[in-house]
Motif scaffolding. Structure first.
Motif, PDB file in Angstrom:
ATOM      1  N   GLU A  21       0.821  -1.215   0.000  1.00 22.42           N
ATOM      2  CA  GLU A  21       0.000   0.000   0.000  1.00 22.42           C
ATOM      3  C   GLU A  21       0.852   1.260   0.000  1.00 22.42           C
ATOM      4  OE1 GLU A  21      -2.272  -0.720   3.482  1.00 22.42           O
ATOM      5  OE2 GLU A  21      -3.727  -2.041   2.476  1.00 22.42           O
ATOM      6  N   LYS A  22       2.094   1.136   0.488  1.00 20.73           N
ATOM      7  CA  LYS A  22       3.013   2.278   0.488  1.00 20.73           C
ATOM      8  C   LYS A  22       3.895   2.324  -0.756  1.00 20.73           C
ATOM      9  CE  LYS A  22       3.228   2.560   5.551  1.00 20.73           C
ATOM     10  NZ  LYS A  22       4.087   2.413   6.757  1.00 20.73           N
ATOM     11  N   GLY A  23       3.612   1.434  -1.715  1.00 18.77           N
ATOM     12  CA  GLY A  23       4.294   1.519  -2.997  1.00 18.77           C
ATOM     13  C   GLY A  23       5.156   0.345  -3.398  1.00 18.77           C
ATOM     14  N   ALA A  24       5.344  -0.634  -2.516  1.00 14.96           N
ATOM     15  CA  ALA A  24       6.194  -1.785  -2.850  1.00 14.96           C
ATOM     16  C   ALA A  24       5.387  -2.800  -3.648  1.00 14.96           C
ATOM     17  CB  ALA A  24       6.758  -2.400  -1.582  1.00 14.96           C
ATOM     18  N   THR A  25       4.950  -2.408  -4.833  1.00 12.02           N
ATOM     19  CA  THR A  25       4.019  -3.219  -5.620  1.00 12.02           C
ATOM     20  C   THR A  25       4.662  -4.476  -6.216  1.00 12.02           C
ATOM     21  OG1 THR A  25       4.474  -1.817  -7.544  1.00 12.02           O
ATOM     22  CG2 THR A  25       2.568  -1.250  -6.174  1.00 12.02           C
ATOM     23  N   ARG A  26       5.969  -4.500  -6.336  1.00 13.36           N
ATOM     24  CA  ARG A  26       6.614  -5.699  -6.897  1.00 13.36           C
ATOM     25  C   ARG A  26       6.470  -6.908  -5.978  1.00 13.36           C
ATOM     26  NH1 ARG A  26      12.613  -4.191  -8.660  1.00 13.36           N
ATOM     27  NH2 ARG A  26      12.615  -6.407  -9.239  1.00 13.36           N
TER      28      ARG A  26
END
Length: 284
Positions: A163-168
């Motif tokens: 949710e904080k951007g670590a989509t990988r």
């Protein structure tokens, strides 16, 4: 005190198995009970006790309706548990020992990553310090060395990382630089340490099938829980790795020590059979 006859017979058979005198073909059968009775002048019960001892040593296995067969010799993988803190990767691929000498040409590989989103149970909630029932991401891989099943590894991350951007983390693809490096470079989350907890248990049916272990559970597995921490003491990840005990040895190096390849011959399964100690499971 004289050694029991069945142990003397088992030791003689063990020497012959390890020297290659028996069986006459790879993974071939032991002589029949009647043949062993005649060879050693012993009763059937004594021969059966000797064979049970060989089974305990992991040297032979019984096949219903077929007889007793010598188990294929598995060369141990020696894995250094002390990882690179910055990447989460081990410092080198595991060493494969052949007759006490490290074999240099190992080819560690992994199957495609399987990613799942699940609710944290009690263990995951405690390990990651999240609410029970909170969403977590799991990344699971089957790992091999020279096509031999080596380990099963699953890493868990709080969904808040995604949710904080670590989509990988939720993409079913390998993170080549390592998930720890990815989190540090892209999101400022730096792992500064980790804690390992090691337990020994019987394999699950799925684990026995993957590692090609006997279905009766006589070969245990190591289960290592590794919790990674950032500089504030927050828990970054939980990685659970399962290793079969019949082909894995572990090394932990602290301080200035020689490289593992220069060390003496590692302990063998036969050596360990004489150490009848009980190892309690380690807590998380």
């Amino acid at each position: 005190m004289a050694e029991p006859l069945y142990r003397m017979i088992a030791e003689d058979l063990r020497r012959k198995i390890e020297s290659g005198e028996i069986p006459k073909e790879p993974r071939g059968p032991l002589p029949t009970e009647s043949e062993l009775q005649r060879e050693f002048g012993a009763s059937r019960n004594t021969i059966r006790e000797a064979v049970k001892w060989l089974i305990t040593l992991g040297l032979v296995e019984t096949r219903p309706g077929q007889g007793t067969y010598v188990v294929e010799k598995i060369m141990p993988f020696v894995t250094i548990l002390t990882d690179d803190l910055d990447t989460g990767h081990g410092s080198r691929p595991p060493l494969v020992y052949v007759d006490g000498e490290p074999e240099s040409e190992q080819k560690p590989t992994s199957r495609e990553v399987r990613v799942e989103i699940q609710k944290a149970d009690r263990v995951l909630a405690q390990a990651l310090e999240v609410e029970r029932g909170a969403q977590v991401v799991s990344r699971h891989q089957q790992r091999f060395i020279d096509e031999a099943p080596w380990a099963l590894q699953t890493s868990f991350y709080p969904m808040s990382r995604v949710e904080k951007g670590a989509t990988r983390l939720i993409q079913p693809a390998d993170i080549e630089e390592g998930a720890i490096t990815y989190l540090a470079q892209k999101h400022g989350i730096k792992q500064v340490g980790y804690r390992d907890s090691i337990a020994v248990r019987p394999p699950s049916p799925d684990e026995a099938w993957f590692f090609r272990l006997p279905a009766d559970g006589r070969v245990s597995v190591f289960e290592i829980y590794r919790i990674g921490f950032d500089e504030h003491g927050n828990r970054i990840r939980l990685t659970i790795t399962v290793y079969p005990a019949d082909r894995n040895r572990f090394a932990i190096s602290v301080g200035r020590v020689p490289s593992l390849a220069s060390e003496a011959k590692p302990i063998t399964q036969a050596d360990e059979a004489d150490q009848e100690s009980t190892r309690p499971p380690a807590p998380i």
